[in-house]
Design an enzyme around this catalytic site. Structure first.
Site, short mmCIF file in Angstrom:
data_model
loop_
_atom_site.label_atom_id
_atom_site.label_comp_id
_atom_site.label_asym_id
_atom_site.label_seq_id
_atom_site.Cartn_x
_atom_site.Cartn_y
_atom_site.Cartn_z
N ASP A 26 0.81 -1.36 0.13
CA ASP A 26 0.14 -0.05 0.07
C ASP A 26 0.76 1.28 0.08
O ASP A 26 0.70 2.30 -0.57
CB ASP A 26 -0.73 0.20 1.28
CG ASP A 26 -1.89 -1.31 1.32
OD1 ASP A 26 -1.46 -2.46 1.86
OD2 ASP A 26 -2.83 -0.99 1.11
N ASN A 30 -4.31 -4.82 7.06
CA ASN A 30 -3.12 -5.48 7.37
C ASN A 30 -2.79 -5.57 8.96
O ASN A 30 -2.12 -6.28 9.66
CB ASN A 30 -1.78 -4.93 6.78
CG ASN A 30 -1.96 -5.18 5.14
OD1 ASN A 30 -2.00 -6.40 4.86
ND2 ASN A 30 -1.75 -4.39 4.24
N PHE A 33 -6.81 -12.10 0.96
CA PHE A 33 -6.78 -11.36 2.30
C PHE A 33 -7.97 -10.33 2.17
O PHE A 33 -8.71 -10.11 3.20
CB PHE A 33 -5.56 -10.69 2.72
CG PHE A 33 -5.60 -9.90 3.96
CD1 PHE A 33 -5.60 -8.63 3.95
CD2 PHE A 33 -5.61 -10.60 5.15
CE1 PHE A 33 -5.88 -7.72 4.89
CE2 PHE A 33 -5.60 -9.88 6.43
CZ PHE A 33 -5.87 -8.57 6.28
N ASP A 58 -0.53 -3.90 -4.32
CA ASP A 58 -1.46 -2.71 -4.55
C ASP A 58 -1.25 -1.87 -5.52
O ASP A 58 -2.19 -1.21 -6.18
CB ASP A 58 -1.40 -2.18 -3.28
CG ASP A 58 -2.14 -3.03 -2.05
OD1 ASP A 58 -1.84 -2.90 -0.83
OD2 ASP A 58 -2.89 -4.11 -2.54
O1 RIB Z 1 -3.94 -10.28 -0.55
C1 RIB Z 1 -3.00 -8.92 -0.66
C2 RIB Z 1 -3.56 -7.80 -0.11
O2 RIB Z 1 -3.74 -7.86 1.27
C3 RIB Z 1 -2.94 -6.61 -0.18
O3 RIB Z 1 -3.69 -5.36 -0.52
C4 RIB Z 1 -1.94 -6.35 1.00
O4 RIB Z 1 -1.64 -5.30 1.29
C5 RIB Z 1 -2.79 -6.86 2.02
O5 RIB Z 1 -3.68 -5.91 2.12
CA CA Z 2 -3.31 -3.53 1.12
#
Ligand code: RIB
Ligand code: CA
Length: 327
Positions: free
Chosen positions: A34, A56, A180, A256
């Protein structure tokens, strides 16, 4: 890749008109990747605001991290703190990858500024209602975006589009099939996809796993010189080290910035139209993006542009150029 000139400078004397840069709000959960998304957004577009979300790490930390990156780059971009929890799902984090602070691996200066507000959703709604052609780029869980669209359905007719990093047209990362950002708030993702915003672009793991950054990018960043280049090189060193431990990879996926490039450097990403649903109930599949890849003639039966190809080398160039711009 030459960085575009900022703003809408026109020099009619030689009848050269520089087109206005795409205007965007970046909703994020810094997070190593990010952090680079913020820099690429500011370097290649008109970044009018950053909003932060849980993801995160907790939203207090993602907000601090966004402020840190913006201060280090000398940017004048407001940061608005957002939602601290998913709409329905239990809170989760990715500290295994990003560390307890969310930006492990680099010595960071103390934050000197504060968030412009604690109402990211209100900022998104107000800005999109008052400003033409705003892109909403999301690189964390989609909680803020879903909340804004639920509170203000009229945004779907005003937004230039949504570009998000999340999901996958292949495997997952937090489970066999769930990525995620979407696993963190599947209900929010489903709401965004069903929002009626005409242009929604998705870059999932199937694409972002093609953009690995490691030793070569670290060397290029350190060669830029200055504090920002050292910090960003250190961040990648940590991030790549985690992926070496986890998977034995020689680099870490720069997820990202791909969602940002989909809007600001669109020639780098190849999209296909697909019908995509988010699984909300499956015992083993909750949070999965179910991408319908059956052959289809009638493309009106598609709701997203799904990214499949990326120029990874030029993505890496864009990262280095963005850091150089602000070093
Ligand atoms: O799965 C990857 C994503 O999850 C990315 O955006 C990383 O920053 C985490 O947030
Ligand atoms: Ca992210």
């Amino acid at each position: 890749m030459s960085l575009p000139v900022h703003g809408t400078d026109t020099n009619l004397a030689d009848s050269t008109i520089v087109a206005a840069l795409p205007r965007l709000i970046l909703d994020c959960d810094p997070g190593h990747d990010d952090a680079f998304a913020i820099l690429v957004a500011a370097a290649f577009g008109e970044l009018i605001g950053v909003t932060t979300t849980h993801g995160n790490v907790g939203v207090e930390l993602t907000t601090n991290n966004a402020l840190t990156v913006i201060e280090m780059a000398g940017l004048e971009v407001p940061v608005h703190k957002g939602m601290s929890r998913p709409l329905l799902a239990p809170l989760r984090n990715a500290t295994r990858v990003h560390g307890e602070t969310g930006l492990a691996g680099a010595r960071l200066p103390a934050v000197a500024t504060e968030a412009a507000s604690t109402d990211a959703v209100g900022f998104i709604i107000g800005t999109v209602r008052e400003t033409e052609d705003v892109w909403l780029v999301a690189t964390g869980p989609l909680t803020n975006v879903a909340a804004a669209l639920r509170a203000a359905p009229d945004l779907s007719e005003r937004l230039a589009g949504i570009s998000f990093m999340g999901g996958s047209a292949g495997c997952g990362n937090v489970t066999a099939v769930a990525e995620f950002n979407l696993a963190a708030d599947p209900e929010a993702a489903a709401m965004v996809i069903a929002s009626g915003v005409p242009v929604i672009k998705m870059v999932g793991l199937n694409l972002t796993y093609q953009v690995l950054v490691g030793a070569e990018t670290i060397t290029r960043l350190r060669a830029v010189g200055g504090g920002l280049s050292e910090v960003t090189a250190d961040l990648i060193a940590h991030y790549a080290g985690v992926y070496d431990e986890l998977y034995g990879w020689r680099g870490a996926p720069m997820h990202d910035p791909c969602a940002v490039a989909g809007v600001l450097i669109p020639e780098l990403i190849g999209y296909e139209r697909r019908w995509v649903e988010v699984e909300l109930r499956g015992e083993h599949t909750r949070g999965m993006t179910v991408v319908d890849e059956r052959p289809r003639l009638d493309l009106t039966q598609s709701n997203l542009e799904v990214g499949y190809t990326v120029d990874a080398e030029r993505m890496r160039d864009a990262l280095v150029e963005a850091v150089a711009r602000f070093s």
